[in-house]
Design an enzyme around this catalytic site. Structure first.
Site, mmCIF file in Angstrom:
data_model
loop_
_atom_site.group_PDB
_atom_site.id
_atom_site.type_symbol
_atom_site.label_atom_id
_atom_site.label_comp_id
_atom_site.label_asym_id
_atom_site.label_seq_id
_atom_site.Cartn_x
_atom_site.Cartn_y
_atom_site.Cartn_z
ATOM 1 N N LYS A 284 0.854 -1.200 0.000
ATOM 2 C CA LYS A 284 0.000 0.000 0.000
ATOM 3 C C LYS A 284 0.883 1.241 0.000
ATOM 4 O O LYS A 284 1.691 1.439 0.892
ATOM 5 C CB LYS A 284 -0.938 0.053 1.214
ATOM 6 C CG LYS A 284 -2.016 1.123 0.990
ATOM 7 C CD LYS A 284 -2.671 1.654 2.219
ATOM 8 C CE LYS A 284 -1.944 2.758 2.911
ATOM 9 N NZ LYS A 284 -1.876 4.035 2.162
ATOM 10 N N GLU B 106 9.608 0.777 10.778
ATOM 11 C CA GLU B 106 10.659 1.787 10.643
ATOM 12 C C GLU B 106 9.955 3.118 10.839
ATOM 13 O O GLU B 106 9.164 3.541 10.002
ATOM 14 C CB GLU B 106 11.313 1.656 9.264
ATOM 15 C CG GLU B 106 12.695 2.278 9.210
ATOM 16 C CD GLU B 106 12.632 3.698 8.703
ATOM 17 O OE1 GLU B 106 12.559 4.611 9.553
ATOM 18 O OE2 GLU B 106 12.649 3.892 7.480
ATOM 19 N N CYS C 19 13.144 10.548 8.015
ATOM 20 C CA CYS C 19 12.954 9.946 9.337
ATOM 21 C C CYS C 19 14.209 10.101 10.194
ATOM 22 O O CYS C 19 14.134 10.204 11.407
ATOM 23 C CB CYS C 19 12.576 8.485 9.195
ATOM 24 S SG CYS C 19 13.650 7.583 8.099
ATOM 25 N N GLU D 268 9.011 15.225 16.276
ATOM 26 C CA GLU D 268 9.463 15.185 14.888
ATOM 27 C C GLU D 268 8.727 16.255 14.084
ATOM 28 O O GLU D 268 7.514 16.199 13.934
ATOM 29 C CB GLU D 268 9.162 13.790 14.324
ATOM 30 C CG GLU D 268 9.764 13.538 12.989
ATOM 31 C CD GLU D 268 9.591 12.088 12.538
ATOM 32 O OE1 GLU D 268 8.492 11.540 12.694
ATOM 33 O OE2 GLU D 268 10.568 11.519 12.021
HETATM 34 P P1 NAI Z 1 1.649 7.992 8.610
HETATM 35 O O1 NAI Z 1 2.567 7.177 9.430
HETATM 36 O O2 NAI Z 1 0.251 8.162 9.132
HETATM 37 O O3 NAI Z 1 1.555 7.365 7.134
HETATM 38 C C1 NAI Z 1 2.487 6.431 6.622
HETATM 39 C C2 NAI Z 1 1.737 5.331 5.917
HETATM 40 O O4 NAI Z 1 0.879 4.692 6.847
HETATM 41 C C3 NAI Z 1 0.849 5.804 4.771
HETATM 42 O O5 NAI Z 1 0.880 4.843 3.739
HETATM 43 C C4 NAI Z 1 -0.518 5.842 5.410
HETATM 44 O O6 NAI Z 1 -1.583 5.714 4.487
HETATM 45 C C5 NAI Z 1 -0.447 4.648 6.339
HETATM 46 N N1 NAI Z 1 -1.404 4.685 7.444
HETATM 47 C C6 NAI Z 1 -1.891 5.779 8.079
HETATM 48 N N2 NAI Z 1 -2.788 5.404 9.012
HETATM 49 C C7 NAI Z 1 -2.873 4.057 8.987
HETATM 50 C C8 NAI Z 1 -3.634 3.077 9.693
HETATM 51 N N3 NAI Z 1 -4.521 3.428 10.627
HETATM 52 N N4 NAI Z 1 -3.448 1.776 9.390
HETATM 53 C C9 NAI Z 1 -2.552 1.420 8.453
HETATM 54 N N5 NAI Z 1 -1.829 2.280 7.726
HETATM 55 C C10 NAI Z 1 -1.978 3.592 7.988
HETATM 56 O O7 NAI Z 1 2.330 9.394 8.364
HETATM 57 P P2 NAI Z 1 1.672 10.764 7.880
HETATM 58 O O8 NAI Z 1 0.323 10.932 8.521
HETATM 59 O O9 NAI Z 1 1.744 10.800 6.403
HETATM 60 O O10 NAI Z 1 2.698 11.820 8.477
HETATM 61 C C11 NAI Z 1 2.624 12.197 9.845
HETATM 62 C C12 NAI Z 1 3.990 12.305 10.442
HETATM 63 O O11 NAI Z 1 4.618 11.046 10.420
HETATM 64 C C13 NAI Z 1 4.964 13.213 9.694
HETATM 65 O O12 NAI Z 1 4.798 14.537 10.045
HETATM 66 C C14 NAI Z 1 6.275 12.670 10.136
HETATM 67 O O13 NAI Z 1 6.617 13.217 11.377
HETATM 68 C C15 NAI Z 1 6.018 11.191 10.308
HETATM 69 N N6 NAI Z 1 6.465 10.388 9.145
HETATM 70 C C16 NAI Z 1 7.583 9.621 9.292
HETATM 71 C C17 NAI Z 1 8.068 8.901 8.227
HETATM 72 C C18 NAI Z 1 9.292 8.069 8.351
HETATM 73 O O14 NAI Z 1 9.982 7.858 7.368
HETATM 74 N N7 NAI Z 1 9.599 7.504 9.492
HETATM 75 C C19 NAI Z 1 7.427 8.957 6.908
HETATM 76 C C20 NAI Z 1 6.226 9.733 6.876
HETATM 77 C C21 NAI Z 1 5.797 10.425 7.958
#
Ligand code: NAI
Ligand code: MG
Length: 547
Positions: free
Chosen positions: A238, A314, A348, A445
């Protein structure tokens, strides 16, 4: 030997005129893509490279080797962060689509050719290369993604800067690296007490569910897909709702290269719907997630509440970048700047807490500020641009909120702090000094171009403070003293410590977090473990010559 065979294969594919040519300024259009043959046309550098026309080829879900609409027929817009305009409408996957994709992946694993291509234990080799996938993958990745994707989807989706360090070859490297492992995954024969023949088999899990974020869409695709395939799993991936296009494009290339239907399925859609359905699916055998720590917790719960599938995570970070007393201040400031601002701060492992020794603090601050002031912000399609827009309005607003919180909490705003321009999601490169450990901007973050500079007195002080965080993804150390480096690298509780460098990635170097930055490791030999399970097979030995 295997490496030599691979390089022979590579050189053969290199000479088979499949390489696309074109200077970085060219636009490249693939007019036909068939197995082993590309025809294309290049035109001279376009006059106005700011808004290259983006032709989006694939917007449907990829299930069982076919592009299909979502069961609901729903779509969602994917936006250009430079303007907020719609790039394309993309099929919105939900639980019914996840069911279809998992069923296809299940069938491809249980009945299809993928995991049966070779016997376990003795060899898993040839899975990729004999089928021609390997050859085709390298051609696709090295050429198309570097050129076409770079121009069309790579930048459009990830808004990576044209920094010399950014390498689209990373993608090829990942697939080449893990294709190289495919024939070296083997178990053990162990001597056990008694007359028994004991084999330890390393087997694929089956259907791997993978959820990726938007900050490096193609790189995350490669990190997830390459090891899972090399180990013989099938996949339902996904993508992030902000960046659904490039994975569809890449997956299509895999199909063109001969990957059997159902082995790699791609679902576009939202987290709480498609992501949650995948995480809690009873027929998904393993889950890999990259994203925020909060969502990581949800995903882990969903996995636990459904079928207890193993999960690798991660997650986020608040990585310290430590500039020691003896550092060359100019170089240290440049590296600290890169560590934070790379990819608009959307990393990240961003070095988001810049700790500077008190004796060089003032000098460092001046340099750090000058670097931020001179950072060139604008449309990433334009030459010379160092910083593009943030990914979406949510991130953009979140970053501006954190900046306000930083000001309100008493940190000194040295430069930046506002939106850049009046359209799109651009944020001025921002530097805070006088940041204290208990300020929100030093704890959470931000995921944006906001550098927080903190002062420290001695090594004991900085180690304690650097480790006072729920995160533990990465750390940077800048020093010329080997003893200082050794002290810090062992004391810092993080999955990666870079000394006098930062963001050095390699397919062979494991990556992952301590504490709430994650579970498990990706990349390198450790990345294989996430996609293999261990089976002990015990058979009696009759009249053995030896035990
Ligand atoms: P997120 O962690 O919510 O999204 C990442 C992935 O998880 C996306 O594919 C999203 O559709 C999916 N996702 C979201 N909610 C889910 C659920 N309930 N069940 C399963 N999958 C789910 O990150 P988001 O909302 O895009 O960004 C929020 C914050 O997260 C950012 O401001 C940043 O601080 C952090 N982040 C960290 C990343 C990293 O590389 N460690 C990458 C992206 C965001
Ligand atoms: Mg989220």
């Amino acid at each position: 030997m295997a490496a030599r065979r691979l390089s022979l294969l590579l050189s053969r594919s290199a000479s088979s005129n499949l390489f696309l040519r074109g200077s970085p300024g060219d636009t490249v259009t693939i007019s036909r893509l068939t197995r082993g043959a590309f025809s294309y046309s290049t035109s001279a550098a376009i006059e106005e490279p700011l808004t290259p026309s983006v032709k989006v080829d694939y917007t449907q879900l990829l299930i069982n080797g076919k592009f299909v609409d979502s069961a609901s027929g729903k779509t969602f817009p994917t936006l250009d962060p430079r303007t907020g305009n719609v790039i394309a409408h993309v099929a919105e996957g939900d639980s019914e689509d996840v069911d279809r994709a998992v069923a296809a992946a299940r069938k491809a694993f249980d009945e299809g050719p993928w995991p049966k291509m070779t016997a376990y234990v003795t060899t898993l080799h040839l899975r990729l290369k004999d089928q021609g996938y390997f050859c085709a993958l390298l051609i696709c990745l090295k050429n198309i993604m570097m050129k076409l994707q770079h121009l069309r989807l790579g930048i459009m989706e990830s808004h990576m800067n044209r920094l010399p360090k950014l390498k689209y070859q990373w993608l090829c490297v990942f697939f080449r690296y893990y294709a190289g492992w495919a024939d070296k995954i083997h178990g053990l024969t162990v001597p056990a007490d008694g007359e028994h023949h004991v084999q330890i088999l390393h087997e694929p899990f089956g259907v791997a569910g993978q959820i990726i974020p938007w900050n490096f869409p193609l790189l995350m695709f490669a990190w997830k897909v390459a090891p899972a395939l090399a180990c013989g799993n099938t996949i339902v991936l996904k993508t992030a709702e902000q960046t659904p296009l490039s994975a569809l494009y890449a997956a299509k290339l895999f199909l063109e290269a001969g990957l059997p239907p159902g082995v790699l399925n791609i679902i576009s859609g939202f987290g709480p719907t498609a992501g949650a359905a995948l995480s809690s699916h009873m027929d998904v055998d393993k889950l890999a997630f990259t994203g925020s720590t909060d969502t990581g917790k949800i995903v882990l719960q969903l996995a636990a509440k459904s079928n207890l599938k193993p999960v690798t995570l991660e997650l986020g970070g608040k990585s310290p970048f430590i500039v020691c007393e003896d550092a060359d201040v100019e170089k240290a400031a440049e590296l600290a700047h890169f560590a934070l601002f790379f990819n608009q701060g959307q990393c990240c492992c961003a070095g988001s807490r810049t700790f500077v020794h008190e004796r060089i603090y003032d000098q460092f601050l001046e340099k750090a500020k000058a670097l931020a002031v001179n950072r060139v912000v604008g449309d990433p399609f334009k030459a010379g641009i160092q910083q593009g827009p943030q990914i979406d309005t949510e991130q953009f607003e979140k970053i501006l909120r954190y900046i306000r919180v930083g000001v309100d909490s008493g940190a000194t705003l040295e430069t930046g702090g506002e939106r850049f321009g009046s359209t799109g999601y651009y944020v001025q490169p921002t530097v805070f000094s006088n940041v204290q450990d208990d300020m929100l901007i030093a704890k959470e973050e931000i995921f944006g171009p906001v550098q927080s500079i903190l002062k420290f007195k001695d090594l004991g002080d900085v180690v304690r403070r650097a480790n006072t965080t729920r995160y533990g993804l990465a750390a940077g150390v800048f020093t010329q003293n080997i003893d200082t480096a050794n002290t810090l690298t062992r004391a810092l509780r993080a999955g990666t410590v870079w000394v006098n460098c930062f963001d050095v990635f390699d397919a062979a170097i494991p990556f992952g977090g301590y504490k709430m930055s994650g579970q498990g490791r990706e990349k390198g030999i450790y990345g294989l473990n996430s996609y293999l399970q261990v089976k002990a097979v015990v058979t009696p030995l009759k009249n053995p010559a030896w035990i």
